[in-house]
Motif scaffolding. Structure first.
Motif, PDB file in Angstrom:
ATOM      1  N   TYR A 137       0.840  -1.204   0.000  1.00 29.31           N
ATOM      2  CA  TYR A 137       0.000   0.000   0.000  1.00 29.31           C
ATOM      3  C   TYR A 137       0.867   1.244   0.000  1.00 29.31           C
ATOM      4  N   ALA A 247      -4.696  -0.232  -2.321  1.00 30.55           N
ATOM      5  CA  ALA A 247      -4.459  -1.582  -1.792  1.00 30.55           C
ATOM      6  C   ALA A 247      -4.265  -2.619  -2.886  1.00 30.55           C
ATOM      7  N   TRP A 253      -6.376  -1.470   4.319  1.00 33.11           N
ATOM      8  CA  TRP A 253      -5.318  -0.481   4.502  1.00 33.11           C
ATOM      9  C   TRP A 253      -5.767   0.899   4.017  1.00 33.11           C
ATOM     10  N   ASP A 254      -6.615   0.940   3.007  1.00 33.64           N
ATOM     11  CA  ASP A 254      -7.170   2.226   2.571  1.00 33.64           C
ATOM     12  C   ASP A 254      -8.145   2.775   3.604  1.00 33.64           C
TER      13      ASP A 254
END
Length: 314
Positions: A137, A247, A253-254
């Motif tokens: 990421y 991602a 993760w976003d």
């Protein structure tokens, strides 16, 4: 140093601190497992991932085109762009042995300096996968935010369409810079083989994200996984698409770092800097030349400049 850069540095520091905590906890456990030996690269090319090579890739592309033809959406393919992508794919394949040597070698060099000793096993691999997705990421996000890295990554976004043939339209230099993102994880104690294995799974998954034949899959989104719909947003030049959904497999993760965006309307694909060429050499070298001349901006800044110029003209 502006507020955005400070925030990015804090977020990166938080991520690697999380890796440090996870590595320290894993080092305390006595896992039992067999260490695997993987000969995998980190460039995103399906042949180097032992995924079945060029023929299987072409098969999926033909299947996708057949579906689009049935839907009367053959304009999704610009075969000149696809041919440029294929040429880049062949070029990177020819350099595969050298880039693989660099990718695996740089992580191997860092391994003896690891702070923690993490045993082998399923749990360490799963944790490695999740954290390697976070490292991916950040490399991907910085490839949009740092001008030099964007000049390299621009190759992938420069096609004016989105389909499976665009998945391996990646700059060779990306395979040089990307392994550096994982060096801190190796220094903490995570196994190079596990990192590369996790990345291999991620890259195969991402191949199937580059399509317009699949809907929203909200169940996958809510479960924290990336989907073709979310990745279509990432490839868009609409204002609401820029700098979103970096991602690989885990869109979580976003969510964590505030770059998540759902598909909310028709998307215009390509880059705000304009279409460079169908010539693969120009596609790869043009942005770097412009960057070296100081005439290159990241997507958001270029879009903002274009909007300002349009307002002034009106």
């Amino acid at each position: 140093m502006n507020a955005e850069i400070k925030r990015t540095i804090r977020q990166i520091a938080f991520f690697y601190a999380l890796c440090l905590v996870a590595g320290s906890l894993l080092s305390l456990a006595d896992f039992r497992g067999t260490r695997v030996s993987l000969e995998l690269g980190t460039g995103g090319y399906i042949d180097n991932l032992k995924f079945g090579g060029i023929f299987l890739v072409l098969l999926f592309i033909l299947v996708e085109y057949g579906i689009l033809a049935f839907q009367r959406r053959t304009d999704v393919y610009d075969w000149k762009d696809s041919l440029a992508s294929f040429s880049i794919y062949i070029f990177n394949g020819a350099l595969g042995p050298l880039t693989l040597l660099w990718q695996f070698g740089i992580l191997r060099l860092a391994e003896p300096l690891a702070f923690f000793q993490i045993n082998d096993g399923l749990i360490p691999f799963v944790v490695t996968f999740v954290l390697a997705e976070g490292a991916y990421y950040w490399y991907h996000r910085l490839s949009h935010e740092v001008p030099l890295l964007w000049a390299i990554h621009h190759t992938h976004h420069s096609a004016r369409t989105l389909n499976l043939s665009i998945a391996f339209r990646l700059h060779t230099l990306g395979r040089i810079f990307s392994p550096l993102t994982y060096v801190p994880m190796v220094l903490i104690g995570f196994k190079p083989e596990y990192i590369l294995g996790a990345l291999a799974v991620s890259l195969v998954y991402q191949f199937f994200l580059h399509t317009q034949t699949v809907g929203t899959l909200r169940g996958f989104e809510r479960s924290g996984f990336n989907t073709p719909s979310l990745h279509r947003v990432h490839h868009g030049t609409n204002d609401w698409c820029i700098d979103k959904n970096y991602a690989g497999v885990l869109i979580v993760w976003d969510y964590i770092f505030g770059t998540f965006q759902r598909e909310i309307g028709p998307i215009h694909y390509g880059v705000t800097t304009g279409h460079y060429s169908y010539n693969p050499l120009t596609v790869m070298l043009g942005p770097l030349k412009d960057w070296a001349n100081g005439d290159f901006a990241r997507e958001r800044d270029h879009a903002g400049l274009a909007s300002s110029e349009n307002r002034a003209y009106q």
